[in-house]
Design a protein around this motif. Structure first.
Motif, short mmCIF file in Angstrom:
data_model
loop_
_atom_site.label_atom_id
_atom_site.label_comp_id
_atom_site.label_asym_id
_atom_site.label_seq_id
_atom_site.Cartn_x
_atom_site.Cartn_y
_atom_site.Cartn_z
N LYS A 227 0.83 -1.21 0.00
CA LYS A 227 0.00 0.00 0.00
C LYS A 227 0.86 1.26 0.00
CE LYS A 227 -2.77 -0.95 3.51
NZ LYS A 227 -3.89 -0.73 4.46
N TYR B 239 2.13 1.67 -3.54
CA TYR B 239 1.03 2.18 -4.36
C TYR B 239 0.81 3.68 -4.12
CZ TYR B 239 -3.80 3.78 -4.60
OH TYR B 239 -4.93 4.55 -4.78
N SER C 229 -6.39 -6.97 -5.38
CA SER C 229 -6.18 -5.52 -5.32
C SER C 229 -4.80 -5.14 -5.84
CB SER C 229 -6.34 -5.03 -3.88
OG SER C 229 -7.67 -5.20 -3.44
N SER D 217 -4.76 -5.45 -9.59
CA SER D 217 -5.62 -4.42 -10.19
C SER D 217 -4.95 -3.05 -10.18
CB SER D 217 -6.95 -4.34 -9.45
OG SER D 217 -7.66 -5.56 -9.52
N LEU D 218 -4.35 -2.70 -9.04
CA LEU D 218 -3.72 -1.39 -8.91
C LEU D 218 -2.53 -1.25 -9.87
CD1 LEU D 218 -3.85 -1.12 -5.03
CD2 LEU D 218 -5.22 0.20 -6.65
N CYS E 101 -11.39 2.40 -10.78
CA CYS E 101 -11.07 1.47 -9.70
C CYS E 101 -11.40 2.11 -8.35
CB CYS E 101 -9.60 1.09 -9.76
SG CYS E 101 -9.03 0.04 -8.39
N PHE F 183 -10.72 1.51 -4.51
CA PHE F 183 -9.79 0.73 -3.69
C PHE F 183 -10.00 1.03 -2.22
CE2 PHE F 183 -5.14 0.58 -2.11
CZ PHE F 183 -5.33 -0.69 -1.57
N LYS G 26 -8.69 0.91 1.12
CA LYS G 26 -7.40 0.74 1.80
C LYS G 26 -7.56 0.39 3.27
CE LYS G 26 -6.24 4.92 0.81
NZ LYS G 26 -5.53 6.21 0.67
N ASP H 194 -9.54 -4.15 2.13
CA ASP H 194 -8.40 -4.56 1.28
C ASP H 194 -8.81 -4.90 -0.15
OD1 ASP H 194 -6.91 -4.37 3.62
OD2 ASP H 194 -6.92 -6.54 4.00
N SER H 195 -10.02 -4.53 -0.54
CA SER H 195 -10.56 -5.00 -1.82
C SER H 195 -10.70 -3.86 -2.82
CB SER H 195 -11.91 -5.67 -1.62
OG SER H 195 -11.79 -6.83 -0.82
N VAL H 196 -10.93 -4.27 -4.08
CA VAL H 196 -11.17 -3.31 -5.15
C VAL H 196 -12.46 -3.66 -5.87
CG1 VAL H 196 -8.74 -2.76 -5.59
CG2 VAL H 196 -9.82 -4.67 -6.81
#
Length: 544
Positions: free
Chosen positions: A370, A373, A408, A411-412, A477, A479, A481, A533-535
């Motif tokens: 994270k 990111y 996630s 995806s990110l 997206c 996200f 966090k 924690d998901s997207v």
């Protein structure tokens, strides 16, 4: 990987500390080697195997790339990271594979893997040694680049361990001399005939044959230009710079010949003689040429930029040379700049290589992923086609990441147009991990020909990222966090008003879930409940 003795916990404290006093002046020219027009996709040996790699493991991994469908999904590169090579260079001074772990040699291994349809990458460091203390390429750029090209390498990761910073001091220039290689001087030009700019100045000295020398070329302060350098024919010539010996410290001289760049490094000098000669082979055109001398290094960032840019030039030159010698199609070498974001490579990387690390090394820790990111996503403006922000390799399938975290993470990286370089054991990959890394929708987002990374439209417990796509749609997206479920709302009108996605206004929009393929129609208002924690990644297409 430890960096100069720094443990992972220290990374967390230090990795995102801003670098100060950067004075780099990047060239406006892009690297433009015809490679990586979309973010590279492949696999690297480091994240899982570290220093325990050998020929059999690499061949097994290549076979797994084919058998499990990764090659068909777009993963083209198999990259050998640190510890592929011996601690001994060969009799010609060239790098060679570990003598017991790669017994048939790297060229043979590359040929075998190429036969499977896979391209091969390799590793070195912009230092005297690699991060695992094996021979590296600083000062050996031309030879090592040529070796890699002769082996058929098509991806090169260049680390930053054991780096030696270029001196900010320049030598005192007495004269320059031009000669055919192996011949006598055809022209000698004294310091007196140079045009001087900035802090550069002409100094008198009766000890010198020409009676003068040029000083003031230090730290980007000045330059000396020799405008009437004559060559009887196009070709390579020996350029000799004669200097006034002074100073027990390292010095550096950047030579620009008709906008081509060459380097001369001068060691600390003993005053046994008054002058010394330093040479470089340069390419001159028939007739009049311009040779400019300077030292633009005023900071560590300037030093790194010049060193990486020089290796990038050597890689391009080597690829072109080998293609011509072997009478085959050019194999451009993707140049991956891996200096950990220390010297803000996003500001100069596009003129030096194809991708540049924006952070310290990744690890399969969710908090660390994270953080990476969060740093990389804000650098979206610096990415260009053929030059990408690199938040490091993927950890999908490694460590104790949950299924949601793996989704996630992937995806990110796709949304940010990051290179997709897998780091798990492909020979023992479970179906869930394979499903994630071969998701055709997210890969299409990452590889979209428009080549524009996502912008973070909204920052908070749930970030919202928006990425324009070539077909006029936008990938969005959401996200989460945080450590608990949350709800995110978005009006498509705000995406249109922001302007980054270039999304057309419409009465209705088709919304496609990029993970489930489910489609729906909305009039412009989106609302999603997103687990921790998901997207939620969707594609929004105006209905005309």
């Amino acid at each position: 990987m430890k960096r100069n003795g720094m443990c992972p916990i220290c990374w967390l404290k230090k990795a995102f500390t801003p670098t100060k006093n950067i004075s780099s002046n990047p060239s406006s020219k892009s690297y433009d080697n015809g490679a990586a027009l979309t973010p590279p996709m492949g696999w690297s040996s480091w994240n899982t195997f570290r220093n325990n790699i050998d020929e059999d493991l690499i061949k097994q991994t290549a076979k797994a790339m084919v058998d499990c469908g990764l090659l068909d999904a777009g993963y083209r590169y198999l990259n050998l990271d640190d510890c592929w090579h011996s601690s001994m260079r060969d009799a010609r001074g060239r790098l060679q594979g570990d003598l017991t772990r790669f017994p048939t040699g790297i060229k043979s291994l590359v040929d075998d893997i190429n036969a499977m349809g896979i391209k091969v990458g390799i590793y070195s460091s912009n230092g005297t040694y690699t991060c695992e203390d094996l021979p590296a390429s600083l000062g050996r750029e031309r030879d090592d680049a040529l070796t890699f090209a002769e082996w058929g390498i098509e991806f090169f990761k260049y680390d930053y361990c054991h780096n030696k910073q270029i001196s900010k001091y320049a030598p005192l220039v007495e004269s320059i001399h031009i000669a055919p290689i192996g011949g006598n001087d055809i022209q000698s030009i004294p310091a007196l005939d140079a045009l001087l700019y900035g802090d550069a100045k002409l100094m008198s000295c009766s000890k010198l044959p020409c009676g003068h020398y040029i000083s003031g070329l230090d730290a980007g302060g000045g330059k000396a230009e020799f405008k009437n350098v004559y060559a009887p024919e196009d070709g390579e010539y020996a350029l000799t710079v004669r200097i006034f010996k002074k100073g027990r410290y390292d010095k550096f001289l950047l030579i620009d010949v008709n906008c081509e760049e060459y380097h001369i490094e001068v060691p600390p000098q003993f005053p046994w003689q008054v002058t010394a000669r330093f040479q470089q082979i340069v390419t001159l055109k028939k007739g009049v040429n311009t040779v400019t001398l300077s030292n633009p290094v005023a900071s560590r960032a300037d030093s790194a930029m010049l060193q990486y840019r020089y290796m990038g030039k050597m890689l391009k030159h080597a690829a072109e040379t080998v293609a011509e010698q072997q009478g085959r199609e050019l194999k451009p070498i993707i140049f991956s700049i891996c200096e950990w974001g220390v010297n803000k490579p996003w500001k100069w990387g596009a003129g030096a290589g194809n991708m540049w690390r924006t952070t310290m090394d990744i690890s399969p820790w969710w908090i660390w992923i994270k953080k990476i990111y969060n740093k990389n996503v804000d650098l979206y403006r610096y990415a260009v086609k053929g030059g990408w922000n690199d938040p490091d390799m993927l950890e999908v399938g490694n460590g104790n990441l949950s299924a949601a975290q793996n989704v996630s993470h992937f995806s990110l990286w796709c949304m940010m147009n990051a290179p997709l370089i897998l780091g798990n054991d492909l020979r023992n990959m479970d179906d869930e991990v394979l499903r994630i890394v071969t998701n055709r929708n997210l890969i299409a987002v990452n590889q979209d020909p428009l080549g524009i990374p996502a912008k973070r439209l909204r920052k908070g417990r749930i970030d919202v990222l928006v990425k324009p796509l070539r077909d006029g749609s936008a990938a969005i997206c959401f996200f989460n966090k945080s450590s608990r479920k949350g709800v995110s709302k978005l009006n498509i009108a705000s995406v249109i008003a922001d302007g980054y996605a270039c999304l057309a206004k419409a009465g209705k929009y088709k919304v496609t879930d990029m993970w489930t393929d489910e489609e729906s129609v909305c009039e412009g208002k989106l609302r999603y409940s997103i687990p921790k924690d998901s997207v939620k990644v969707i594609k929004v297409t105006p209905i005309v």
